[in-house]
Design a protein around this motif. Structure first.
Motif, PDB file in Angstrom:
ATOM      1  N   GLY A  43      -0.043  -0.717 -12.979  1.00  0.00           N
ATOM      2  CA  GLY A  43       0.135  -1.397 -11.699  1.00  0.00           C
ATOM      3  C   GLY A  43       1.579  -1.462 -11.234  1.00  0.00           C
ATOM      4  O   GLY A  43       1.920  -2.194 -10.315  1.00  0.00           O
ATOM      5  N   ALA A  61      -1.694   6.708 -13.799  1.00  0.00           N
ATOM      6  CA  ALA A  61      -3.159   6.735 -13.905  1.00  0.00           C
ATOM      7  C   ALA A  61      -3.810   6.576 -12.539  1.00  0.00           C
ATOM      8  O   ALA A  61      -4.932   7.019 -12.312  1.00  0.00           O
ATOM      9  N   CYS A  83      -1.051   2.481  -6.789  1.00  0.00           N
ATOM     10  CA  CYS A  83      -0.799   1.060  -7.064  1.00  0.00           C
ATOM     11  C   CYS A  83       0.438   0.574  -6.324  1.00  0.00           C
ATOM     12  O   CYS A  83       0.701  -0.621  -6.268  1.00  0.00           O
TER      13      CYS A  83
END
Ligand SMILES: Cc1cc2nc3c(=O)[nH]c(=O)nc-3n(C[C@H](O)[C@H](O)[C@H](O)COP(=O)(O)OP(=O)(O)OC[C@H]3O[C@@H](n4cnc5c(N)ncnc54)[C@H](O)[C@@H]3O)c2cc1C
Ligand code: FES
Ligand code: FES
Lengths: 152, 296
Positions: free
Chosen positions: A42, A48, A61
């Motif tokens: 995040g 990812a 994010c």
């Protein structure tokens, strides 16, 4: 207050009501149900959450959902073609570039961006292109092999 | 951690953004690439009531070389700086600063303006921008002013910018003939880390093989802001460049540095001081090689 935005994700148009403090990765996962995109750190460190936004790979994010209004996104679910898996996805499987798989969606999208820009990237360019994607399992070599095998 | 609550605005022009800043007051925050601000908001270090998103404003995304000067719109991404052949050709140290910043994913979002406005002493672009003598255009509803980047930073996270001002453009004049610059940063890994130390140097020679007529050395991570090392710069002026001279400049820079040890990087203050000397000598060498041109 929620606001209605329009986005095109993997060639499908959506109208979604999003909150100002909602990130793009959360919108993709929870509102669109496309859970191939992962939420790891995040904070922009792991990659990812990588998606391709108007042709450019970014950490979803770090993007607000409202900033995606009117824009075009490709997630891992949009990489597969009518004839099945994308050559890169096949190469990832063949070369053992997938272990736990958590990094794989982001890794494939970053690698795809490298190949879209330059169909014959050098190893250096491949390493550079996946420098924002962390993998805890493979040690990266199989991933680089996979991308190399599709390039050329 | 989730984000705090705020209202979101996406103005279509600089004028509209300025009006919003004026209307919402100090509780409004500009959101450019968000690569610093997202973390600050998640960690509750910055709690804006209104977020003003500017990367969609076209006039802030121009990279213009037409006037012999490099004009960088504040929302030009680091990725564009790194990929620009013109920037690499004439402002190579700026390109090097861009390459050192984050990963390719981060560089696709992060903006030049954000790297300056966030005023972090470890940031990669301020040292090269300072040695090239950059000036910054600041706009608000009623006025526009141009300030030298030398006078922009007032402390960690603090600048001369008023809460209702927007950084719109970064201007660099073309380096004179027989000049060159170098940038080096020291981190733990190649992508996505925080610098332990970063140094940029610039020299201009009085003709090919001539004496040094202008010199600038800037270091980061050794004080609350990036700092110019005037003692080392003065020592170079009027002298013929040599290894011994650069060693002395490196020592002067080392003596001028007052770093604190960092728990994050496990770099002690002593180590940083030693490395200040090393990076100063090396970046001066890079600057000189560029100043002497490809024939050297
Ligand atoms: C994983 C990761 C790795 C990183 N690695 C590096 C690194 O190696 N080196 C480095 O230097 N940085 C690094 N950063 C930090 C960050 O990416 C850079 O500082 C970046 O340039 C910030 O730009 P931005 O557009 O994202 O700024 P934002 O986050 O949008 O803004 C930063 C601050 O500046 C203000 N601001 C932005 N633009 C303007 C403007 N035009 N006018 C007025 N105020 C403005 C904002 O209000 C905010 O307070 C990293 C970040 C991440 C997430
Ligand atoms: S979840 Fe976005 S980079 Fe880690
Ligand atoms: S395969 Fe597990 S993180 Fe990469």
């Amino acid at each position: 207050m929620k606001k209605l935005i329009r986005v095109t994700v993997n060639d499908v148009r959506y109208e979604v009501a999003v909150k100002p403090n909602q990130t793009l990765v959360d919108m993709i996962r929870y509102d669109l149900g496309l859970t191939g995109t992962k939420n790891g750190c995040g904070e922009g460190d792991c990659g990812a959450c990588t998606v391709i936004l108007d042709g450019t790979p970014v950490n979803s994010c770090l993007v607000l959902a409202m900033q995606a209004d009117g824009r075009t996104i490709t997630t891992i679910e949009g990489v597969e073609g009518e004839k099945g898996l994308h050559p890169l996805q096949k190469a990832f499987i063949e070369k053992g570039a997938v272990q736990c798989g958590f990094c794989t969606p982001g890794m494939v999208l970053s690698a795809k961006s490298v190949l879209d820009e330059n169909p014959a990237p050098s190893e250096e360019e491949i390493r550079e292109g996946i420098s924002g994607n962390l993998c805890r399992c493979t040690g990266y070599l199989q991933i680089i092999d996979a991308v190399k095998s599709v390039g050329k | 951690m989730s984000l705090p609550e705020f209202d979101f605005h996406a103005p279509g022009s600089v004028d509209e953004a300025c009006r919003m800043l004026a209307e919402y007051g100090p509780k409004a925050k500009i959101f450019a690439g968000g690569t610093d601000l997202m973390l600050d908001m998640r960690r509750r270090r910055i709690l804006p009531e209104n977020v003003i998103s500017i990367p969609g404003i076209e006039e802030l995304k121009t990279l213009d070389l037409s006037s012999g000067m490099l004009k960088i719109g504040s929302c030009v991404t680091i990725a564009r700086i790194v990929k620009s052949k013109e920037v690499a050709g004439k402002w190579g140290a700026l390109c090097a600063g861009g390459k050192a910043l984050g990963s390719c994913l981060v560089r696709n979002l992060a903006t030049v303006g954000g790297n300056i406005a966030s005023a972090r002493p470890a940031a990669d672009l301020p040292p090269p921008l300072m040695v090239y003598g950059a000036s910054l255009v600041l706009k608000k509803t009623s006025a526009e002013r141009v300030v030298s980047i030398d006078h922009f930073f007032t402390g960690t996270g603090a600048t001369v910018m008023a809460p209702d001002e927007i950084l719109t453009e970064i201007r660099l004049s073309e380096p004179p003939p027989h000049s060159g610059a170098g940038y080096l940063n020291l981190g733990i890994r190649n992508a996505c880390d925080i610098n332990i130390l970063n140094v940029a140097s610039y020299v201009a020679l009085d003709g090919p093989g001539g004496a040094i007529k202008d010199a600038r050395i800037v270091m980061g991570c050794v004080a609350p802001t990036h700092v110019r090392v005037l003692s080392a710069e003065n020592l170079l002026l009027g002298e013929k460049p040599s290894e011994a001279l650069f060693e002395r400049a490196g020592e002067a820079a080392m003596n001028a540095a007052t770093p604190r040890g960092s728990a994050y990087s496990r770099a002690s203050a002593e180590y940083k001081k030693d490395m200040v000397k090393e990076l100063t000598v090396r970046t001066l060498g890079m600057a000189l090689r560029e100043a002497l041109g490809p024939a050297s």
